[in-house]
Design an enzyme around this catalytic site. Structure first.
Site, short mmCIF file in Angstrom:
data_model
loop_
_atom_site.label_atom_id
_atom_site.label_comp_id
_atom_site.label_asym_id
_atom_site.label_seq_id
_atom_site.Cartn_x
_atom_site.Cartn_y
_atom_site.Cartn_z
N ARG A 1 0.67 -1.22 0.05
CA ARG A 1 0.04 -0.01 0.06
C ARG A 1 0.89 1.20 0.02
NH1 ARG A 1 -3.75 -1.97 4.59
NH2 ARG A 1 -2.53 -4.08 4.49
N GLU B 1 2.35 -9.04 13.68
CA GLU B 1 1.29 -9.53 14.83
C GLU B 1 1.22 -11.17 15.00
OE1 GLU B 1 -1.67 -6.34 15.97
OE2 GLU B 1 -1.34 -6.11 13.83
O1 LIG Z 1 3.05 -1.34 11.77
P1 LIG Z 1 2.92 -2.90 11.54
O2 LIG Z 1 2.24 -3.75 12.60
O3 LIG Z 1 4.13 -3.43 11.00
O4 LIG Z 1 1.82 -2.90 10.49
C1 LIG Z 1 1.73 -2.13 9.20
C2 LIG Z 1 1.90 -2.94 8.09
O5 LIG Z 1 0.77 -3.73 7.46
C3 LIG Z 1 0.20 -3.42 6.41
O6 LIG Z 1 0.61 -4.36 5.46
P2 LIG Z 1 0.86 -5.88 5.57
O7 LIG Z 1 1.76 -6.48 6.36
O8 LIG Z 1 -0.61 -6.10 5.63
O9 LIG Z 1 1.01 -6.25 3.92
P3 LIG Z 1 0.23 -5.88 2.61
O10 LIG Z 1 -0.04 -4.36 2.43
O11 LIG Z 1 1.32 -6.37 1.56
O12 LIG Z 1 -0.95 -6.75 2.82
C4 LIG Z 1 0.36 -2.00 6.14
O13 LIG Z 1 0.24 -1.95 4.86
C5 LIG Z 1 1.79 -1.97 6.73
O14 LIG Z 1 2.89 -2.06 5.87
N1 LIG Z 2 -6.03 -2.95 11.28
C1 LIG Z 2 -5.44 -2.90 10.29
N2 LIG Z 2 -6.08 -2.43 9.12
C2 LIG Z 2 -5.23 -2.33 7.99
N3 LIG Z 2 -4.02 -2.78 7.82
C3 LIG Z 2 -3.29 -3.42 9.01
N4 LIG Z 2 -2.08 -3.58 9.10
C4 LIG Z 2 -2.01 -4.03 10.42
N5 LIG Z 2 -2.98 -3.87 10.94
C5 LIG Z 2 -3.94 -3.24 10.21
#
Ligand SMILES: O=P(O)(O)OC[C@H]1O[C@H](OP(=O)(O)OP(=O)(O)O)[C@H](O)[C@@H]1O
Ligand SMILES: Nc1ncnc2[nH]cnc12
Length: 157
Positions: free
Chosen positions: A40, A77
């Site tokens: 994202r 997480e």
């Molecule tokens: O602060 P954190 O606990 O590290 O979480 C934040 C991250 O989680 C989400 O990505 P995700 O890992 O879901 O990957 P994706 O967007 O590729 O699905 C979001 O876009 C951040 O990159």
């Molecule tokens: N609550 C949440 N919503 C969207 N992206 C996330 N990445 C980690 N936690 C999230």
């Protein structure tokens, strides 16, 4: 509980305003590279990079980049993940902005900063649209500033 930025993208004025708020903040800070975190961070990072005259550096999930990479594993997480960057994407001393949609625990931003710093870059700031309650309204991470546009409310309260 999923903070979904795709709804923002359906409103061109709101999408543009969000990008412009970042551009106003970063345009005169001597930033020559914007590093966006897959996936994202790729939505917002390139627009900010183009507007401030910086290059865009994709920080990708494993085995997506074709060239030689450096990698940084991190804890999520639920489970673990890894970010990769092309060797040579940033130069030593280069001033870099890290962009993502959202910060929750901060683990992903920490890994992105480590990767960039291992390559010799100077991380100026991390920019996210949303800060989740888990991030506790913090303004910094590992000694670097984190700028968040919107603090998400804690829906479990
Ligand atoms: O602060 P954190 O606990 O590290 O979480 C934040 C991250 O989680 C989400 O990505 P995700 O890992 O879901 O990957 P994706 O967007 O590729 O699905 C979001 O876009 C951040 O990159
Ligand atoms: N609550 C949440 N919503 C969207 N992206 C996330 N990445 C980690 N936690 C999230």
């Amino acid at each position: 509980m999923f903070n979904d930025i795709t709804t923002l993208l359906l409103h061109p004025k709101a999408f543009k305003d969000a990008v412009e708020i970042f551009v106003e903040r970063y345009r005169d800070m001597g930033i020559s590279a914007v590093a966006g975190i897959e996936a994202r961070g790729f939505i917002f990072g390139p627009s900010i990079a183009l507007a401030i005259g910086a290059k865009f550096v994709p920080l990708r999930k494993p085995k997506k980049l074709p060239g030689e990479v450096i990698s940084e594993a991190y804890v999520l997480e639920y489970g673990t993940d890894c970010l990769e960057m092309h060797v040579g994407a940033v130069q030593s001393g280069e001033r870099v902005l890290v962009v993502d949609d959202l910060v929750a625990t901060g683990g992903t931003l920490s890994a992105a900063m480590s990767l960039l710093e291992r390559a010799g870059a100077d991380v100026v700031e991390c920019a996210c649209l949303i800060g989740l309650p888990k991030f506790k309204g913090r303004c910094s991470l590992n000694g670097k500033p984190v700028h968040v546009l919107v603090e998400a409310i804690n829906k479990s309260m």
